[in-house]
Design a protein around this motif. Structure first.
Motif, PDB file in Angstrom:
ATOM      1  N   SER A   1      37.736  91.591 141.556  1.00  0.00           N
ATOM      2  CA  SER A   1      38.707  92.707 141.711  1.00  0.00           C
ATOM      3  C   SER A   1      38.857  92.437 143.118  1.00  0.00           C
ATOM      4  O   SER A   1      38.664  92.045 143.491  1.00  0.00           O
ATOM      5  N   LEU A   2      40.233  93.073 143.274  1.00  0.00           N
ATOM      6  CA  LEU A   2      41.119  92.917 144.570  1.00  0.00           C
ATOM      7  C   LEU A   2      41.930  94.268 144.162  1.00  0.00           C
ATOM      8  O   LEU A   2      42.953  94.894 144.031  1.00  0.00           O
ATOM      9  N   LYS A   3      41.174  95.132 145.676  1.00  0.00           N
ATOM     10  CA  LYS A   3      41.877  96.747 145.465  1.00  0.00           C
ATOM     11  C   LYS A   3      42.384  96.455 146.478  1.00  0.00           C
ATOM     12  O   LYS A   3      42.324  96.174 147.482  1.00  0.00           O
ATOM     13  N   LEU A   4      43.186  96.517 146.632  1.00  0.00           N
ATOM     14  CA  LEU A   4      44.990  96.772 148.102  1.00  0.00           C
ATOM     15  C   LEU A   4      44.778  97.929 148.176  1.00  0.00           C
ATOM     16  O   LEU A   4      46.143  99.034 148.233  1.00  0.00           O
ATOM     17  N   THR A   5      43.952  98.581 148.426  1.00  0.00           N
ATOM     18  CA  THR A   5      44.591  99.999 149.317  1.00  0.00           C
ATOM     19  C   THR A   5      44.982  99.971 150.635  1.00  0.00           C
ATOM     20  O   THR A   5      44.688  99.028 151.633  1.00  0.00           O
ATOM     21  N   ALA A   6      45.060 100.777 150.964  1.00  0.00           N
ATOM     22  CA  ALA A   6      45.757 101.736 152.491  1.00  0.00           C
ATOM     23  C   ALA A   6      44.519 101.708 153.587  1.00  0.00           C
ATOM     24  O   ALA A   6      45.501 100.791 154.885  1.00  0.00           O
ATOM     25  N   GLU A   7      43.673 101.063 153.521  1.00  0.00           N
ATOM     26  CA  GLU A   7      42.690 101.012 154.059  1.00  0.00           C
ATOM     27  C   GLU A   7      41.754  99.565 154.354  1.00  0.00           C
ATOM     28  O   GLU A   7      41.381  98.882 155.299  1.00  0.00           O
TER      29      GLU A   7
ATOM     30  N   LEU B   1      41.656  95.834 151.908  1.00  0.00           N
ATOM     31  CA  LEU B   1      40.980  95.256 150.820  1.00  0.00           C
ATOM     32  C   LEU B   1      39.447  96.226 150.536  1.00  0.00           C
ATOM     33  O   LEU B   1      38.844  96.139 151.105  1.00  0.00           O
ATOM     34  N   ALA B   2      39.633  96.132 149.070  1.00  0.00           N
ATOM     35  CA  ALA B   2      38.103  95.833 148.535  1.00  0.00           C
ATOM     36  C   ALA B   2      38.075  95.730 146.912  1.00  0.00           C
ATOM     37  O   ALA B   2      39.376  94.416 147.016  1.00  0.00           O
ATOM     38  N   GLY B   3      37.426  95.784 146.541  1.00  0.00           N
ATOM     39  CA  GLY B   3      37.143  95.148 145.299  1.00  0.00           C
ATOM     40  C   GLY B   3      35.735  94.120 144.936  1.00  0.00           C
ATOM     41  O   GLY B   3      35.691  93.682 146.697  1.00  0.00           O
ATOM     42  N   SER B   4      35.484  93.225 144.041  1.00  0.00           N
ATOM     43  CA  SER B   4      34.443  92.639 144.330  1.00  0.00           C
ATOM     44  C   SER B   4      34.810  91.272 145.165  1.00  0.00           C
ATOM     45  O   SER B   4      33.707  90.536 145.149  1.00  0.00           O
ATOM     46  N   LEU B   5      36.336  91.184 145.076  1.00  0.00           N
ATOM     47  CA  LEU B   5      36.393  89.601 145.680  1.00  0.00           C
ATOM     48  C   LEU B   5      36.427  89.201 146.900  1.00  0.00           C
ATOM     49  O   LEU B   5      37.041  88.817 148.070  1.00  0.00           O
ATOM     50  N   SER B   6      36.800  90.644 147.712  1.00  0.00           N
ATOM     51  CA  SER B   6      36.524  91.448 148.868  1.00  0.00           C
ATOM     52  C   SER B   6      35.845  90.436 149.714  1.00  0.00           C
ATOM     53  O   SER B   6      34.942  90.705 149.076  1.00  0.00           O
ATOM     54  N   GLY B   7      35.909  90.492 150.744  1.00  0.00           N
ATOM     55  CA  GLY B   7      35.315  89.614 151.712  1.00  0.00           C
ATOM     56  C   GLY B   7      34.355  88.333 150.871  1.00  0.00           C
ATOM     57  O   GLY B   7      33.327  87.421 152.186  1.00  0.00           O
TER      58      GLY B   7
END
Lengths: 566, 566
Positions: B331-337, B339-345
């Motif tokens: 997952s990738l969450k495109l948050t205002a802050e 990237l998040a989610g398991s694929l971020s980084g």
């Protein structure tokens, strides 16, 4: 392509489809390529043709064809599929055996007169559905794989793969399921549905046949009769363009049996029976005297204006009588010169006069009589009556003017099983009985009249039905009289009996034989009105079924074949 | 009688029938006898009532009932049939087990919402028949006891009594018989007909089911699509009151498989897939890198506006993915802050940007991806896509406004049998193929596109059909590719092959799943739209079939049961 003709340099091609024939013409000089192609064509090839529709030249118009005023001048031609010589010629199908025509049923079905039957069948089914839908009936589908509850005929079985040694049956009718639908509150149900009976086949029976199945709650006989009569008014108007008057006559079973020796007599001709036993009681003529002594009867009928039959013809009639199961046939010819025939001189003048009076006969008539046990004489004469009408052309079988259409009511509730002599349900064990006969149930069961009824047209039973028992105590009583034990009733019909306990409404219904109705409307045999019929041995010649199957299938069904020793 | 209430000295009785409820009222002072009787009544009793229809007193009018303005003042009452307490309460049927409701199906069928289903089914069948009859089709009945020609599923068998060791089969469809009707020149055929398959049942299958079977000669796909579209316009207008625009969209099999992971995707919501393999090629992230090395793919989708899902919710989605057969979910969450989610980084910024671009995503979106063998990822994501749409409420399943209705075309002609790996017909062996793919038949059979098509509504396949092969040489070629020997072809389909030789016209057709269509229109399970359905073990709980039968019947069929060793 129905046929190709080469005429005076031109090639004519008749194209045939469901809607008729259309003539194509090819001009060799104008279209040499198309001409060359057209010369390759043979009957029954499938082609794609392009051309120009034009009026036929003067003198070439064919008034017998709907398309007889035009022809199509071919401009292009493609062969979509060729066709080898057919196993039989379509316009000479009557020369082919029925076996060959059934094997190549898809060719037989190409004949325009055969296609007409299925177009009529389609339209009658439409009339049926519109009728019932219009009167508030719902068509609801009942299952084809059901519990085996044999009654009357043998069930076709379907082995279960998941439950070894367990079977479904194909339904002989949706009877029980439509009664469950009534218990469910679907107050008016109908369905055009296939039914199945594994019985030894007569020529008017098929192992799978189609019926229009109907059931109504809170309905008495009048409601059901009205629904059926309005339907048959529409069917006959549609198929034959005739108007029939309703309400239709109602004849009792007792009356039609005594008068015509059949529960489905054809009344397009007369030939009613009279019981002549009292007229002839005390005669010296041995055949009659001994029969009456043994409790037998003499029953006769009068063929108007046929006193002129020869001795040879009388002999043929006697043979016919024997084929009908009668031991013989006695005759009196009322000729201008006096009495003749096998009975003349054997009975007294007074007796002869009494017979003539009873049969309302006059000079010129032929009287025919049979002697023996009442039921056997009635049955035999009933069959003979039909043959006499054909032989003496007492009606026109092709006329649609005055069909014989009426109800038979007050059938006996019980009949004796011919093999075992045991009491059996005449209709089915859920059939009700007339309240006024209830007191006879124990003492004179044979005299209890049921609420069953038939609709008979031109000698065929087209519809059969009854008001059902909706009271579980009454139903139990009937099972008791039929010697069906509680245990057996539970095993066979337990689920219906339980359903009847949960607030079953009064109900009644009918089943119309759709194949037989179409047969009655078009003439011919029952095989003619079914697209892919089966033979008298229940074989389908078109696909070769029944056939052997992959042994693995049987293994999966936990079945082993045990062929009879030959 | 639906219920009785005693209120303020008065007795109110609700009568229920197919058309609704009507209130009866009994006045104890005016009718003491009727009152005494009425006190005996219980729910589900069947009664006959006489009374006077009158307006309800002011304040007692019930605007929710069609009969809410009147009541019937009872003057006489007869109990036609009592009823014990039901095994389950009709208004609490959802509390009863499905098993109990199927056993007492006739009680379950009393519920007004269940009756509605069968009224709709009746009307849809009417719409179907009027449509086809109106367009010149003939309804012709094909046989139910046919030759066993198994294809796809297992046949139900019917043993022959007359020919020991021989069997009929119940038809899996009238396919061969309707093709024979085409050869017979019935250019437009339809039939609403029961079909049978002895297969292990899934929840949306029944051993006997009903299809609208259609066949047309000299027709290309356009003619068939037009006929079907005009029908579905009428059905949806009738059932839901909506107008749908035609011609319906046509999507290729390749497109829907690549984009939605299903050959019957629900397009009421988006969630199209993108292949992200190229975006992520060369990543260090092991899971992706090793999969791509092995020839695998990364496929992802974008859930709009769901970047806010919690870690816990993401964990639930991963579980869901595993239930769909996927090894995991990235997952990738495109948050205002950021990237998040398991694929971020785990992937480079450039790769993340490429993924976002490919999925047309923006801040606030949630991206979900799966990795592995292409066919497995597509299949798993195809199932997950539907669950995601439900979970995130991307569509209103109860809305009838914008149904997802379209054709899927260009199916592959062949598929690999999953068990044996052998080539098999995707549709049936009589299906034609696209002329432009003919050269691939030998070299790349998997890439040959057939003339088959499906109509898909809201994620259900409602219709399936094809243009058939009408050329016996082409048919022989297909059998050869399917490794069906001449001998086997003769044994199984010999009669059809012979018929095709006798001038068969080009033909095509379709079969509409009637049960599934009604299911799609009403919601619920397939068992809800069949009057007497069977369970997943093919049992009918209402009548207890399949059941053991009289051993004499089996003897007559020359069969012995060989139960499996337990």
């Amino acid at each position: 392509m129905a046929r190709r003709r080469d005429l005076g340099g031109l090639i004519f091609i008749d194209l045939r489809d469901r809607y008729g024939k259309t003539q194509m013409v090819v001009h060799p000089e104008e279209s040499p390529d198309v001409t060359a192609q057209a010369h390759q064509l043979h009957a029954e090839w499938v082609i794609e043709a392009d051309g120009i529709v034009q009026e036929r030249p003067q003198g070439m118009v064919n008034r017998d064809l709907p398309t007889g005023e035009i022809e199509v001048k071919l401009t292009a031609l493609t062969v979509l599929n060729p066709c080898p010589a057919l196993p039989f010629q379509l316009d000479e199908a009557d020369k082919a055996s029925e076996e060959l025509r059934l094997k190549y049923r898809y060719l037989d079905l190409r004949r325009p007169e055969v296609q007409e039957v299925f177009m009529l069948r389609h339209r009658v089914a439409q009339v049926v559905r519109e009728h019932f839908s219009g009167e508030g009936f719902l068509e609801i589908e009942t299952p084809f794989m059901v519990k085996s509850t044999p009654e009357g005929a043998r069930d076709y079985l379907v082995p279960s793969r998941i439950f070894p040694g367990h079977f479904y049956a194909l339904p002989q009718s949706p009877q029980i399921y439509k009664q469950l639908l009534m218990v469910a509150g679907f107050d008016r149900y109908f369905q055009i549905v296939r039914c199945f009976r594994d019985e030894d086949l007569r020529s008017d029976r098929q192992p799978e046949f189609t019926q229009v199945d109907v059931e109504i709650t809170f309905a008495d006989r009048e409601v059901i009769f009205g629904t059926a009569e309005r339907l048959f008014v529409k069917i006959l108007k549609h198929a034959w363009g005739i108007d029939i008057a309703t309400p239709l006559p109602r004849l009792t079973y007792q009356h039609v049996m005594d008068t015509y020796g059949s529960d489905k007599p054809d009344l397009r001709f007369g030939l009613p029976f009279s019981n002549l036993t009292d007229c002839l009681r005390g005669t010296d003529f041995r055949i009659i005297a001994s029969s009456i002594e043994e409790g037998g009867v003499v029953i006769g009928l009068c063929v108007k204006g046929q006193a002129g039959v020869s001795r040879k013809e009388l002999g043929e009639l006697e043979n016919l009588a024997r084929q009908c199961g009668l031991p013989g046939l006695l005759s009196l010819k009322l000729t201008a010169e006096g009495l003749a025939g096998s009975l003349s001189g054997k009975i007294s003048e007074a007796q002869a006069a009494a017979v003539c009076k009873e049969l309302k006969s006059e000079t010129g008539d032929l009287l025919l009589m049979a002697v023996g046990k009442k039921s056997a004489v009635l049955k035999g004469l009933g069959v003979l009556r039909r043959l006499l009408a054909e032989r003496f052309r007492l009606f026109d079988p092709n006329s649609h003017e005055n069909p014989s259409l009426f109800w038979v009511v007050d059938f006996p509730l019980f009949e004796r099983n011919e093999e075992t002599g045991e009491v059996a349900a005449s209709h089915h064990p859920f059939t009700g009985y007339l309240t006024e006969d209830e007191h006879l149930l124990e003492s004179e069961p044979w005299n209890v009249r049921s609420t069953a009824y038939d609709l008979v047209m031109n000698g065929s039973e087209l519809l059969s039905g009854s008001i059902r028992i909706h009271d579980s105590a009454q139903q139990a009583k009937i099972f008791q009289l039929l010697k069906i034990s509680d245990e057996e009733a539970q095993l066979r019909f337990g689920f219906l009996l339980e359903a009847l306990r949960y607030g079953a409404p009064p109900m009644g219904g009918m089943a119309i034989g759709l194949d037989r109705t179409i047969m009655c409307l078009t003439g011919g045999s029952i095989r003619d009105v079914i697209a892919f019929p089966k033979t008298n041995l229940a074989q389908s010649l078109v696909d070769g079924s029944p056939s052997e199957v992959d042994p693995q299938l049987l293994k999966d069904l936990h079945l082993v074949i045990q062929k009879p020793k030959s």
